[in-house]
Write an enzyme that holds these catalytic residues in place. Structure first.
Site, PDB file in Angstrom:
ATOM      1  N   LYS A  55       0.849  -1.206   0.000  1.00  0.00           N
ATOM      2  CA  LYS A  55       0.000   0.000   0.000  1.00  0.00           C
ATOM      3  C   LYS A  55       0.880   1.249   0.000  1.00  0.00           C
ATOM      4  O   LYS A  55       1.918   1.285   0.674  1.00  0.00           O
ATOM      5  CB  LYS A  55      -0.903  -0.024   1.238  1.00  0.00           C
ATOM      6  CG  LYS A  55      -1.955   1.083   1.281  1.00  0.00           C
ATOM      7  CD  LYS A  55      -2.873   0.905   2.506  1.00  0.00           C
ATOM      8  CE  LYS A  55      -3.968   1.957   2.548  1.00  0.00           C
ATOM      9  NZ  LYS A  55      -4.896   1.782   3.692  1.00  0.00           N
ATOM     10  N   SER A  93      -9.860   1.571   2.625  1.00  0.00           N
ATOM     11  CA  SER A  93      -9.006   2.369   1.788  1.00  0.00           C
ATOM     12  C   SER A  93      -7.923   1.592   1.051  1.00  0.00           C
ATOM     13  O   SER A  93      -7.357   2.121   0.085  1.00  0.00           O
ATOM     14  CB  SER A  93      -8.326   3.447   2.646  1.00  0.00           C
ATOM     15  OG  SER A  93      -7.474   2.860   3.611  1.00  0.00           O
ATOM     16  N   SER A 149      -9.996  -0.795   6.859  1.00  0.00           N
ATOM     17  CA  SER A 149      -9.399  -0.664   5.527  1.00  0.00           C
ATOM     18  C   SER A 149      -8.629  -1.872   5.008  1.00  0.00           C
ATOM     19  O   SER A 149      -8.228  -1.879   3.851  1.00  0.00           O
ATOM     20  CB  SER A 149      -8.482   0.540   5.469  1.00  0.00           C
ATOM     21  OG  SER A 149      -9.255   1.702   5.343  1.00  0.00           O
TER      22      SER A 149
HETATM   23  N1  GLN Z   1     -13.192   3.567   5.809  1.00  0.00           N
HETATM   24  C1  GLN Z   1     -12.805   4.016   7.098  1.00  0.00           C
HETATM   25  C2  GLN Z   1     -12.542   5.488   7.055  1.00  0.00           C
HETATM   26  O1  GLN Z   1     -12.812   6.053   6.059  1.00  0.00           O
HETATM   27  C3  GLN Z   1     -11.600   3.258   7.569  1.00  0.00           C
HETATM   28  C4  GLN Z   1     -10.342   3.743   7.003  1.00  0.00           C
HETATM   29  C5  GLN Z   1      -9.170   2.919   7.364  1.00  0.00           C
HETATM   30  O2  GLN Z   1      -9.287   1.872   7.990  1.00  0.00           O
HETATM   31  N2  GLN Z   1      -8.005   3.417   7.037  1.00  0.00           N
HETATM   32  O3  GLN Z   1     -12.081   6.083   7.974  1.00  0.00           O
END
Ligand code: GLN
Length: 477
Positions: A79, A154, A178
């Protein structure tokens, strides 16, 4: 050579038996990525020269009788918020468009030492904020199972890379889901370790009290193999814990697994949960019972407050962590007449709308006069959510839930509705607030879009959730 269906163990055996070299394998992967990624857009950048050199080293070690270790020669995707020295690291943000990392994250050093190969950096929501990878400043990643749908986020690029077999495994970060949510939407395994099990050094911080790094893999055994290498205390991360996982992670015994009691929380089976997802989770319950595992209904009463609590604590930490991106110390710099204008311009032009929304929200909840009403309160609610898990774990060893309310949604479907997007993480967020480990595993025997189930464990009991997962997968082998 056919790279489809390969796993860490299969590659290891192939290398040991000299059926192929690491160099051959690595170049096959690049050929495939060049053919495939045009339609998926999982990668932001490729690291072909570096990867080919890494593979030559693996081959040399094999020729010298020194390897490969189990991760030697394994093609991985990383990532783009995890630093690899000398490579671009953008967090999918314009503000870091040209930034190159000056050192390795600890997880990268560990994988490097183990001989893993880094194919490239994957697309993500900007600074890991989002649930669909549509918040990337650079491109939209498509779900390999249906190109009109999102891969989740994400860490959507990492999930899509593994699901489309452009990588054997990938690293992601999980602050509120995410890793697990994109794993579920793309049909891969995704593990968020216990908070503190894996070093966060060299990973761009989103919300430091919630972030953890973890693997995406094609099966549960591969996730266990990676966790073993990734985990361990790190002097560079004061929140990393002195825990080393044992071999029960890799070789679970059915006698031990049968002794585990699995709880199913009623609060996770509510309105908004897709009927098909609910039915599939019920099938998983039956499968676990087939293995001899006892299941029972439990309650996590504060679940309904988790999302609101998260959307106070997370932006508060985001606003502090993202204050370093001012165009002076890192990344892109605009021209300006004075210092204040310079900050304003860099941040105005460098950050996308979601990052700005969260920085503003976070600054607000921490501001004098509002701190106690919002941030202080949210911390108290967080303690109650954690207590729910502590109570539940007095009675059961593992908790089974859905990962997401629905399978992958269409690109654009929720992009203009932040609240609808936030709801995608309703089942994953409580886990980060409590700091416990959880894995998302694809439901087998499923014909439509992928659906995942989540196994949540006690602190540092990854062996329980990964053990059950490994035996669940054997039912379908
Ligand atoms: N989708 C969640 C957010 O937007 C989690 C993001 C993540 O785990 N980095 O905060």
């Amino acid at each position: 050579m056919d790279i489809k269906g390969l796993t860490i163990k299969k590659i290891h055996h192939g290398l040991v038996k000299k059926e192929f070299s690491s160099k051959e394998l690595t170049s096959e992967f690049f050929d495939f990525i060049k053919k495939e990624d045009g339609k998926i857009n999982a990668f932001l950048s490729l690291a072909e020269n570096r990867a080919m050199k890494q593979s030559e080293l693996v081959d040399k070690n094999i020729a010298d009788g020194k390897g490969p270790g189990i991760l030697g020669g394994i093609p991985m995707a990383i990532k783009d918020n995890i630093l690899i020295e000398g490579l671009h690291c953008t967090a999918a943000s314009k503000i870091l468009k040209d930034y190159k990392a000056s050192y390795n994250a600890t997880v990268i050093n560990k994988l490097n030492d183990a001989g893993a190969i880094f194919l490239g950096k994957t697309n993500m929501d900007e600074f890991a904020m989002g649930s669909s990878t549509e918040n990337s400043a650079f491109k939209i990643t498509h779900n390999p199972h249906d190109l009109e749908r999102v891969p989740g986020g994400s860490s959507g690029g990492s999930a899509a890379a593994v699901a489309s077999e452009m990588a054997i495994a990938a690293l992601g970060s999980d602050t509120g889901g995410s890793i697990r949510q994109p794993a579920a939407l793309c049909g891969t395994v995704g593990l968020k370790p216990t908070y503190g099990a894996v070093s966060r050094y060299g990973v761009m911080a989103m919300a430091s009290s919630l972030d953890q790094i973890g693997p995406f893999t094609k099966n549960v055994e591969d996730a266990a193999l990676l966790l073993k290498t990734l985990s361990g205390q790190d002097i560079m991360d004061a929140t990393s814990a002195p825990v080393k996982f044992g071999d029960d992670l890799l070789n679970p015994k059915i006698e031990d697994i049968k002794k585990l009691k699995v709880g199913i929380p009623e609060e996770y089976f509510v309105e908004g949960l897709d009927k098909n997802v609910a039915d599939k989770i019920n099938e998983v319950v039956k499968d676990l019972e087939k293995l001899g595992i006892k299941t029972k209904k439990i309650s996590l009463p504060h679940t309904k407050y988790a999302l609101s609590c998260y959307y106070i604590i997370m932006p508060a930490e985001v606003s502090a962590n993202l204050s370093r991106f001012d165009g002076i110390r890192y990344g892109h710099r605009e021209k300006a007449d004075n210092l204040i204008d310079l900050y304003k311009k860099n941040r105005e032009l460098g950050f996308g709308p979601e990052s700005k929304r969260r920085i503003l929200l976070g600054t607000f909840v921490l501001s004098s006069g509002y701190y106690d009403a919002y941030y202080g309160r949210a911390q108290k609610v967080r303690a109650l959510i954690k207590q729910d898990f502590d109570e539940a774990f007095k009675d059961v060893d593992v908790i089974l839930t859905p990962v997401t309310p629905t399978p992958a949604f269409k690109i654009g479907e929720k992009a203009d509705d932040p609240l609808a997007m936030y709801l995608s993480d309703i089942f994953t967020i409580p886990v980060n607030l409590a700091g416990v480990p959880a894995v998302s595993i694809p439901v087998k025997n499923n014909k439509g879009l992928p659906i995942g189930f989540q196994l949540i464990g006690k602190h540092f009991r990854e062996a329980d959730i990964l053990g059950i997962g490994q035996f669940y997968e054997k039912l379908y082998n």
